[in-house]
Design a protein around this motif. Sequence first.
Motif, PDB file in Angstrom:
ATOM      1  N   SER A   1      85.132  12.782  57.390  1.00  0.00           N
ATOM      2  CA  SER A   1      84.325  11.767  58.081  1.00  0.00           C
ATOM      3  C   SER A   1      83.383  11.142  57.067  1.00  0.00           C
ATOM      4  CB  SER A   1      83.510  12.376  59.221  1.00  0.00           C
ATOM      5  OG  SER A   1      82.432  13.125  58.689  1.00  0.00           O
ATOM      6  N   GLY A   2      82.824  10.017  57.442  1.00  0.00           N
ATOM      7  CA  GLY A   2      81.916   9.330  56.536  1.00  0.00           C
ATOM      8  C   GLY A   2      80.705  10.179  56.188  1.00  0.00           C
ATOM      9  N   SER A   3      80.127  10.815  57.212  1.00  0.00           N
ATOM     10  CA  SER A   3      78.939  11.642  56.960  1.00  0.00           C
ATOM     11  C   SER A   3      79.262  12.732  55.953  1.00  0.00           C
ATOM     12  CB  SER A   3      78.444  12.286  58.256  1.00  0.00           C
ATOM     13  OG  SER A   3      78.091  11.304  59.198  1.00  0.00           O
TER      14      SER A   3
ATOM     15  N   VAL B   1      79.396  11.458  52.435  1.00  0.00           N
ATOM     16  CA  VAL B   1      78.070  11.267  51.828  1.00  0.00           C
ATOM     17  C   VAL B   1      77.453  12.632  51.481  1.00  0.00           C
ATOM     18  CG1 VAL B   1      75.774  10.255  52.107  1.00  0.00           C
ATOM     19  CG2 VAL B   1      77.759   9.064  53.033  1.00  0.00           C
TER      20      VAL B   1
ATOM     21  N   TYR C   1      71.092   3.659  56.418  1.00  0.00           N
ATOM     22  CA  TYR C   1      71.744   4.600  57.346  1.00  0.00           C
ATOM     23  C   TYR C   1      72.941   5.209  56.626  1.00  0.00           C
ATOM     24  CZ  TYR C   1      74.473   6.627  61.022  1.00  0.00           C
ATOM     25  OH  TYR C   1      75.189   7.530  61.769  1.00  0.00           O
ATOM     26  N   HIS C   2      73.053   6.541  56.683  1.00  0.00           N
ATOM     27  CA  HIS C   2      74.141   7.202  55.952  1.00  0.00           C
ATOM     28  C   HIS C   2      74.861   8.277  56.754  1.00  0.00           C
ATOM     29  CE1 HIS C   2      72.980   5.171  52.228  1.00  0.00           C
ATOM     30  NE2 HIS C   2      71.729   5.421  52.564  1.00  0.00           N
ATOM     31  N   GLY C   3      74.528   8.444  58.041  1.00  0.00           N
ATOM     32  CA  GLY C   3      75.244   9.442  58.831  1.00  0.00           C
ATOM     33  C   GLY C   3      74.303  10.270  59.680  1.00  0.00           C
TER      34      GLY C   3
ATOM     35  N   GLU D   1      73.419   1.683  50.597  1.00  0.00           N
ATOM     36  CA  GLU D   1      74.556   0.910  51.107  1.00  0.00           C
ATOM     37  C   GLU D   1      74.539  -0.402  50.311  1.00  0.00           C
ATOM     38  OE1 GLU D   1      74.171   1.048  55.774  1.00  0.00           O
ATOM     39  OE2 GLU D   1      72.305   1.548  54.760  1.00  0.00           O
TER      40      GLU D   1
ATOM     41  N   ASP E   1      77.243   4.036  49.094  1.00  0.00           N
ATOM     42  CA  ASP E   1      77.835   4.389  50.389  1.00  0.00           C
ATOM     43  C   ASP E   1      78.542   3.141  50.914  1.00  0.00           C
ATOM     44  OD1 ASP E   1      78.414   4.812  53.031  1.00  0.00           O
ATOM     45  OD2 ASP E   1      76.463   5.645  53.577  1.00  0.00           O
TER      46      ASP E   1
ATOM     47  N   ILE F   1      80.986   3.270  53.132  1.00  0.00           N
ATOM     48  CA  ILE F   1      81.716   3.696  54.331  1.00  0.00           C
ATOM     49  C   ILE F   1      81.966   2.494  55.248  1.00  0.00           C
ATOM     50  CG2 ILE F   1      81.622   5.224  56.369  1.00  0.00           C
ATOM     51  CD1 ILE F   1      81.439   6.925  53.858  1.00  0.00           C
ATOM     52  N   ALA F   2      80.938   1.652  55.413  1.00  0.00           N
ATOM     53  CA  ALA F   2      81.096   0.502  56.314  1.00  0.00           C
ATOM     54  C   ALA F   2      81.657  -0.715  55.575  1.00  0.00           C
ATOM     55  CB  ALA F   2      79.750   0.148  56.950  1.00  0.00           C
TER      56      ALA F   2
ATOM     57  N   LYS G   1      85.770   5.010  57.331  1.00  0.00           N
ATOM     58  CA  LYS G   1      85.999   4.036  58.394  1.00  0.00           C
ATOM     59  C   LYS G   1      87.356   3.314  58.313  1.00  0.00           C
ATOM     60  CE  LYS G   1      81.188   3.057  59.715  1.00  0.00           C
ATOM     61  NZ  LYS G   1      81.087   3.411  61.110  1.00  0.00           N
TER      62      LYS G   1
END
Length: 437
Positions: free
Chosen positions: A118-120, A123, A152-154, A219, A253, A255-256, A282
């Motif tokens: 998962s993304g969290s 990280v 925001y990172h998780g 991010e 990060d 992820i998004a 993601k």
Amino acid sequence: MTDYKHVSAEQWLEWDRNHIWHPYSSVHSPVTPFAVSSAKGVRLTLADGREVIDGMASWWSAIHGYNHPALNEAAKSQLEAMSHVMFGGLTHQPAATLGKRLVDMTPASLTRVFIADSGSVAVEVAIKMALQYWIGRGRSDKHRLLALRNGYHGDTFATMAICDPVNGMHHLFNKVLPQHLFADAPATPFGETASDQDMASITRLIEQHHHELAAVVLEPIVQGAGGMRFYSADYLRRVRALCDQYDVLLIADEIATGFGRSGKLFACEHAGIEPDILCVGKALTGGYLSLAATLCSEELAATICSGEAGAFMHGPTFMGNPLACAIANASLDVLLSSDWQSQVAAIEQGLRSGLAPAREIPGVADVRCLGAIGVIELQQPVNMATIQPRFVDHGVWLRPFGKLVYTMPPYTISPDDLALLCAKTIAVLSEEHAQHG
Ligand code: PMP
């Protein structure tokens, strides 16, 4: 005995209401989730038969839309071979191929891939890598992180500790979270040169704390869940330079933002910089399954595994899941063999023109677009309980939060559907204003 197989929609919705936690929800919430029965292309079909255009790509992930033939085929053929095996002591072609592809499509220095679930976790892995790298270099005093406000990172513990500690959603835990450092969020918008004033906070913190700083975590270009803000590439470039100057690692990060969302394959490319550690997730599987990855350089990997540590101690049960890796490989095939850059550029144009009329609605503070992301920022927070059903009544799926109504549709959305999505978004906001002022 309860018959779990033959169950009416009313019955299972009651089970959902009574027992299921939904994301970021309260058991006292008046907001009831909509029941969805299928998804194809850019449309979700609800259990009551209504169809909605998906403006969320399932939180940035479904970049090719739903039920994609190539991704379905990859999933089916991988299922025939094996759905999962442990990754400890075993390996397989889907994971090895995915690793190679990720290395080939990211900056040349990044050669080692940790495949997380998962993304969290990706990280968390990045944070562990950074800390262990400094331990490997005999600098265990470099154990703190520097993150950005509005970041925001998780939702896991290490990642909560680098989310905005004041405005973020995790401040309840501040007392038990590791104490990291936070620089002011960059205020210079995308496309502009960062002012010295904008650089002041992060420069001062790095200058004062570099001896104890393991890494800066951010991010790149798009601050997502912390405010949907697009910031200056020049700021990012200058942060990279500060990290180099003061021997601090840079963790990006993505992820998004990864896999084209901001108009570049990775948002770091807007600034022409390379991070020391890169997190992706993601859209990696086109939104089919949970999968993420953390990449670092050979030098980092070697140092991480040197000395007393000897190895990197992380190994989720579902690490390198073959099914998810096979789908990720298919998703990258689809993405890289398409003209995704033109698609995303066309979406950006469509969002710019389609959302522009929102500026005329009283109560709208800002409208901004970058790549396949469109944001309408309001002066007051929306009421989810009333606005969400309105969006659905108008045939669109959006999930605003706070003052932000935003969309990041699948890249496959047609110009007509995009125009409809924008028009309906504006219609709902106009209605809301007419009713509640
Ligand atoms: N980092 C960023 C920038 C994100 O947007 C998210 C998810 N919203 C995460 C990390 C965490 O990813 P996941 O939800 O897959 O754990």
